[in-house]
Structures are given as structure tokens and as C-alpha cells.
Design a protein around this motif. Structure first.
Motif, PDB file in Angstrom:
ATOM      1  N   LEU A 184     -32.590 -18.032 -17.948  1.00 16.91           N
ATOM      2  CA  LEU A 184     -32.265 -17.489 -16.809  1.00 16.91           C
ATOM      3  C   LEU A 184     -31.918 -15.990 -16.872  1.00 16.91           C
ATOM      4  O   LEU A 184     -31.329 -15.405 -18.006  1.00 16.91           O
ATOM      5  CB  LEU A 184     -30.957 -17.958 -16.027  1.00 16.91           C
ATOM      6  CG  LEU A 184     -30.383 -17.285 -14.847  1.00 16.91           C
ATOM      7  CD1 LEU A 184     -31.108 -17.717 -13.779  1.00 16.91           C
ATOM      8  CD2 LEU A 184     -29.057 -17.694 -14.647  1.00 16.91           C
ATOM      9  N   VAL A 185     -32.687 -15.134 -16.078  1.00 16.72           N
ATOM     10  CA  VAL A 185     -32.577 -13.679 -16.082  1.00 16.72           C
ATOM     11  C   VAL A 185     -31.656 -13.184 -14.834  1.00 16.72           C
ATOM     12  O   VAL A 185     -30.410 -12.546 -15.248  1.00 16.72           O
ATOM     13  CB  VAL A 185     -33.897 -13.149 -15.846  1.00 16.72           C
ATOM     14  CG1 VAL A 185     -33.639 -11.468 -16.118  1.00 16.72           C
ATOM     15  CG2 VAL A 185     -34.732 -13.512 -17.109  1.00 16.72           C
ATOM     16  N   ALA A 186     -32.201 -13.757 -13.817  1.00 18.60           N
ATOM     17  CA  ALA A 186     -30.973 -13.366 -12.559  1.00 18.60           C
ATOM     18  C   ALA A 186     -31.083 -14.365 -11.558  1.00 18.60           C
ATOM     19  O   ALA A 186     -32.410 -14.912 -11.364  1.00 18.60           O
ATOM     20  CB  ALA A 186     -31.604 -11.973 -12.025  1.00 18.60           C
ATOM     21  N   VAL A 219     -21.742 -21.691 -11.185  1.00 22.87           N
ATOM     22  CA  VAL A 219     -22.043 -22.116 -12.540  1.00 22.87           C
ATOM     23  C   VAL A 219     -22.370 -20.851 -13.508  1.00 22.87           C
ATOM     24  O   VAL A 219     -23.208 -20.331 -13.128  1.00 22.87           O
ATOM     25  CB  VAL A 219     -23.384 -23.105 -12.625  1.00 22.87           C
ATOM     26  CG1 VAL A 219     -23.504 -23.778 -13.979  1.00 22.87           C
ATOM     27  CG2 VAL A 219     -22.933 -24.212 -11.466  1.00 22.87           C
ATOM     28  N   ASN A 220     -21.551 -20.958 -14.573  1.00 23.47           N
ATOM     29  CA  ASN A 220     -21.819 -19.756 -15.418  1.00 23.47           C
ATOM     30  C   ASN A 220     -22.601 -20.410 -16.443  1.00 23.47           C
ATOM     31  O   ASN A 220     -22.296 -21.160 -17.427  1.00 23.47           O
ATOM     32  CB  ASN A 220     -20.522 -19.505 -16.151  1.00 23.47           C
ATOM     33  CG  ASN A 220     -20.659 -18.363 -17.088  1.00 23.47           C
ATOM     34  OD1 ASN A 220     -21.785 -17.905 -17.621  1.00 23.47           O
ATOM     35  ND2 ASN A 220     -19.817 -17.390 -16.969  1.00 23.47           N
ATOM     36  N   ILE A 221     -24.005 -19.880 -16.448  1.00 23.66           N
ATOM     37  CA  ILE A 221     -25.024 -20.719 -17.484  1.00 23.66           C
ATOM     38  C   ILE A 221     -24.775 -20.249 -18.727  1.00 23.66           C
ATOM     39  O   ILE A 221     -24.960 -20.998 -19.560  1.00 23.66           O
ATOM     40  CB  ILE A 221     -26.235 -19.974 -16.535  1.00 23.66           C
ATOM     41  CG1 ILE A 221     -26.729 -20.543 -15.420  1.00 23.66           C
ATOM     42  CG2 ILE A 221     -27.574 -20.439 -17.676  1.00 23.66           C
ATOM     43  CD1 ILE A 221     -26.646 -21.994 -15.280  1.00 23.66           C
ATOM     44  N   VAL A 227     -25.766 -18.858 -25.438  1.00 28.15           N
ATOM     45  CA  VAL A 227     -26.527 -17.721 -25.017  1.00 28.15           C
ATOM     46  C   VAL A 227     -28.162 -17.869 -25.025  1.00 28.15           C
ATOM     47  O   VAL A 227     -28.774 -16.944 -24.655  1.00 28.15           O
ATOM     48  CB  VAL A 227     -26.213 -16.804 -26.461  1.00 28.15           C
ATOM     49  CG1 VAL A 227     -24.875 -16.165 -26.003  1.00 28.15           C
ATOM     50  CG2 VAL A 227     -26.282 -17.305 -27.627  1.00 28.15           C
ATOM     51  N   GLY A 228     -28.598 -18.997 -25.634  1.00 25.98           N
ATOM     52  CA  GLY A 228     -30.044 -18.973 -25.492  1.00 25.98           C
ATOM     53  C   GLY A 228     -30.694 -19.440 -24.283  1.00 25.98           C
ATOM     54  O   GLY A 228     -31.815 -19.404 -24.143  1.00 25.98           O
ATOM     55  N   SER A 229     -29.839 -19.387 -23.349  1.00 28.85           N
ATOM     56  CA  SER A 229     -30.318 -19.790 -21.995  1.00 28.85           C
ATOM     57  C   SER A 229     -30.375 -18.906 -21.105  1.00 28.85           C
ATOM     58  O   SER A 229     -30.649 -18.933 -19.865  1.00 28.85           O
ATOM     59  CB  SER A 229     -29.511 -21.013 -21.734  1.00 28.85           C
ATOM     60  OG  SER A 229     -27.690 -20.492 -21.235  1.00 28.85           O
ATOM     61  N   ILE A 230     -30.002 -17.696 -21.649  1.00 26.99           N
ATOM     62  CA  ILE A 230     -29.910 -16.421 -20.650  1.00 26.99           C
ATOM     63  C   ILE A 230     -30.586 -15.238 -21.480  1.00 26.99           C
ATOM     64  O   ILE A 230     -31.051 -15.269 -22.566  1.00 26.99           O
ATOM     65  CB  ILE A 230     -28.513 -15.883 -20.450  1.00 26.99           C
ATOM     66  CG1 ILE A 230     -27.841 -15.755 -21.824  1.00 26.99           C
ATOM     67  CG2 ILE A 230     -27.806 -17.003 -19.830  1.00 26.99           C
ATOM     68  CD1 ILE A 230     -26.489 -14.723 -21.677  1.00 26.99           C
ATOM     69  N   LYS A 231     -30.983 -14.271 -20.477  1.00 24.13           N
ATOM     70  CA  LYS A 231     -31.752 -13.132 -20.929  1.00 24.13           C
ATOM     71  C   LYS A 231     -31.659 -12.168 -20.013  1.00 24.13           C
ATOM     72  O   LYS A 231     -31.439 -12.258 -18.862  1.00 24.13           O
ATOM     73  CB  LYS A 231     -33.534 -13.301 -21.021  1.00 24.13           C
ATOM     74  CG  LYS A 231     -34.086 -12.610 -21.871  1.00 24.13           C
ATOM     75  CD  LYS A 231     -35.772 -12.956 -21.695  1.00 24.13           C
ATOM     76  CE  LYS A 231     -36.543 -11.855 -22.512  1.00 24.13           C
ATOM     77  NZ  LYS A 231     -37.925 -12.310 -22.486  1.00 24.13           N
TER      78      LYS A 231
END
Lengths: 321, 90
Positions: A184-186, A219-221, A227-231
Motif C-alpha cells: 500500500l502506498v496511499a 486499519v493501520n496497515i 513494513v513489507g506491506s507499505i511503500k
């Protein structure tokens, strides 16, 4: 490389100092004076000519770089001349100044800067690399940008901007992608900046990597999926528009239609996916991303290749007849 | 059951884009609609089906339908084919 760039609307000297302090090893010589002045231009200025009295077209709304030339010039002057020279510069509302090469600024320069309410920093970096760093950073900050309502997600390195009316299921579909290991980015609000001919999207710093899922809430992704799920930043490579439809679909059935969406004047390939009960939108988003990657790699879409095959087959059939 | 005979009038025949146009017209009707070439008969509401006909320009096609709006369905689908899909004609 910074994770997020500040908005030009709030880009004051104080914000700039905060962002660049480490990278440029800036030392503040004027004790937070002038932090509220706004940086309005991505360009820099060398004040040498102004110091020697030539003030025509002096760019006071740019950051002033005092390099070896300027400091040597000041040091060669008598204290009175020096006083007059710096006064010429600081009679203008100078944004702020940076002395490079770790040179020590003459006392007159520091006090003139401070008393005119303008910040003065010293950096140990050489002038040219410092200017490069600074303009790099500024061109990102001042890049054209727009805020879009949608969700940006990285699927196999491809930036998918999912758009569509609110409550159509953008977040739910993207949540599914995150669960499958994409990033997820935004969510909801995507800031898109144009650098060169590329579109770079990121989220709002305050919202972070939260998603709002109806019935569950925020939901806090990052916390939930790691951390691998965000960018932080991602290029925008494909727009996917989700839309409602009844069965009489207006949708493109073959994938042959070449659709684009213009964002900040850059054409981004677009697919439009009708949302119907029982359709696995997450899966469709993943396939759309993979197809866009493949289209870029091979220079043609799978629909085009299939169609070429079909036309060739019809040609052979006619020859036989 | 109603049916109409038409000839594919465009040069390239029924490739993907024309197939999509035929399907788009056929799905508007509740009747079952078929298109039939000398080789095969397929559901006109299936784009893959219509493409597998590989009906080149000049092929004779039978459009048929069965259901409450069959007369209108065959006429509309046949007309889409007759129009040549806005492409270069033979």
C-alpha cells in the motif's frame, strides 16, 4: 532520497532546515531567526555581484549561496566596506543564506543576516555539490502536483491507482492486494507529483498507512501487515477505474480499446472494471497490473496479439478457399 | 426461432473488435442469439465464441435467435454485421 517531500505551501526556511539539516550538515548561525520566511523558488542565487554593489536583478527571493568567492571578497574588504557590502544584500528580504565549504562567515555577515530576520547556515560541503543537492531537492518540492481521490498500491512494482466513486470498494479490493503481499502506498488521498515525465504518488503524512474499511474502521496497515506491506512512494503506471453497472455493460469486452487518463498532462494507461456481485476485484486488479507490465515488456497487449493471430488465421482460410 | 442471412462485408472479417460489437448488440436482448458460419455455430453473447468463428470478409453468416424478442434481436445483430463495423469494406 526523502520519504516524503513537504508541500510548497508550507515550505518555510524552518521546514527546509529540518529536512536538509542532516544531508547538507547545516549549522544554524542565527539561532532560529528567519525560520518563518517562505522558500518560494526552486532556484538559488550567488550574491557576489550584489555584494560589490550591483543590485539590478538581485534575486533576493532565492536562497543565497556564499561560496569561497563571496567570502574571500568580504574578507578582502575593510570592516567598514564589509559592513556596507552585506548591508546591500540584506536591505532586501533575503530568504536565507548558506555559507559553503565550512568557511567561517565574517561577523558582519552574521549580524546583518540576523538583524534583517534572515537565517544564515554553514555547510561543510563544497559549493557545487551543495547546489546540486539543493536544486534536486527543490525541484521535487516545487514539482507540479495534484491530490486525487483514490488508492495507490504497488503490485509487482507496478503502481496501480484505483479510482471510482466512494464506497464502490476501492479500499476493500486493495486490502485484498495487501493481504496477497502487495504494498500500500496511499489510501483515499493520493498526492501525485510530476517529475520530468514521470508521475510519483505518495500518501498524506498525517494519514500514514491507515485504511478506512467500512464496518471495521481505521486499519493501520503497517502495524497489521508489517513494513513489507507499505511503500512511501511509487510511480503511477496504471489507472483502474471501478464503476457500477447493470448487466447491459458499456465495458470494453476485448481489451482492444486504448484508454488513457491525463494526470498533470501525462497520459496514464487506464482500464475500466465494472463492479458486479461475485467479481473478485482484487484478482482483477492483480491481473490488470500484470498485463500492463507485459504490455510494456512486449510492446503490445495480449488482446492485440490474440487479434493478430485471429486475423492471420482468417487470411489463411481465405487463401485455402 | 428467427434467422437472417448476412455476408461479412469488411475486409478484415470478424476479428476481436467486430466480435465485441456483435456481443455488445446481442447482450441487449433476453433471447438466445447465435451466429453461424459454414463451419460452426456459436453463442453471439460470447466474445470468445464469436472470435473462434474466424469469419473472414465475404463469409456467409446466419444470425438466429430464440426468445421473446427474437425478431428484433436478429435484425439488430444482422445490421451490426451489415454495417461493416465502420471498417474498410471488401
Amino acid at each position: 532520497m526523502l520519504d516524503r517531500y513537504p508541500d510548497p505551501e508550507v515550505f518555510s526556511v524552518g521546514v527546509m532546515y529540518e529536512q536538509l539539516r542532516k544531508r547538507l550538515q547545516l549549522e544554524d548561525m542565527t539561532d532560529t531567526w528567519g525560520y518563518d520566511r517562505m522558500v518560494v523558488s526552486p532556484d538559488i542565487s550567488r550574491p557576489g555581484l550584489c555584494l560589490s554593489g550591483y543590485t539590478y536583478k538581485f534575486m533576493h527571493d532565492r536562497i543565497q549561496i556564499f561560496g569561497e568567492t563571496e567570502i574571500t571578497l568580504l574578507n578582502q574588504l575593510s570592516p567598514l566596506e564589509r559592513q556596507a557590502a552585506v548591508k546591500t544584500v540584506f536591505s532586501f528580504p533575503v530568504v536565507c543564506s548558506i555559507v559553503t565549504k565550512g568557511l567561517s562567515p565574517p561577523e558582519e555577515l552574521v549580524s546583518a543576516s540576523r538583524s534583517s530576520g534572515s537565517a544564515l547556515f554553514v555547510s561543510p560541503l563544497d559549493t557545487t555539490p551543495l547546489i546540486h543537492d539543493l536544486t534536486d531537492f527543490f525541484s521535487e518540492v516545487f514539482a507540479p502536483h495534484v491530490s486525487l481521490h483514490g488508492t495507490l498500491v504497488d503490485v509487482y512494482g507496478e503502481g496501480l491507482l484505483v479510482m471510482g466513486r466512494s464506497a464502490i470498494g476501492k479500499s476493500e479490493a486493495v486490502l485484498g492486494l495487501v493481504e496477497r503481499g502487495h504494498r500500500l502506498v496511499a489510501d483515499d488521498l493520493v498526492r501525485v507529483r510530476k517529475t520530468g515525465n514521470r508521475l510519483i504518488g505518495s500518501g498524506d503524512a498525517m494519514l500514514g498507512f491507515h485504511m478506512e474499511i467500512r464496518g471495521i474502521g481505521f486499519v493501520n496497515i503497517a502495524e497489521l501487515f508489517g513494513v513489507g506491506s507499505i511503500k512511501e512512494m511509487q510511480s503511477v503506471d496504471l489507472v483502474v477505474r471501478l464503476f457500477d453497472t447493470d448487466l447491459n455493460d458499456e465495458a470494453d469486452r476485448s481489451g482492444l480499446e486504448d484508454k488513457h487518463m491525463s494526470i498533470l498532462g501525462v497520459g496514464v494507461p487506464m482500464v475500466e472494471i465494472p463492479v458486479l456481485p461475485g467479481r473478485n476485484i482484487t484478482l482483477l486488479l492483480e491481473v490488470a497490473a500484470m498485463m500492463n507490465i507485459q504490455a510494456k515488456d512486449t510492446g503490445s497487449t495480449s488482446a492485440e496479439r490474440l487479434n493478430r493471430k485471429l486475423i492471420a488465421r482468417m487470411g489463411r482460410k481465405r487463401l485455402r478457399e | 426461432m428467427t434467422e437472417i442471412k448476412v455476408v461479412v462485408p469488411n475486409k478484415l472479417g470478424i476479428h476481436a473488435r467486430p466480435a465485441a460489437l456483435i456481443v455488445r448488440a446481442a447482450v441487449e436482448f433476453v433471447s438466445d442469439v447465435w451466429v453461424e458460419s459454414p463451419a460452426d455455430k456459436v453463442n453471439a453473447k460470447s466474445i470468445m465464441g464469436v472470435m473462434t468463428l474466424a469469419a473472414s470478409g465475404g463469409t456467409e453468416i446466419v444470425v438466429s435467435a430464440d426468445g421473446s424478442d427474437e425478431a428484433e434481436a436478429v435484425e439488430v445483430v444482422a445490421e451490426v454485421i451489415r454495417s461493416g463495423f465502420g471498417e474498410e469494406m471488401i
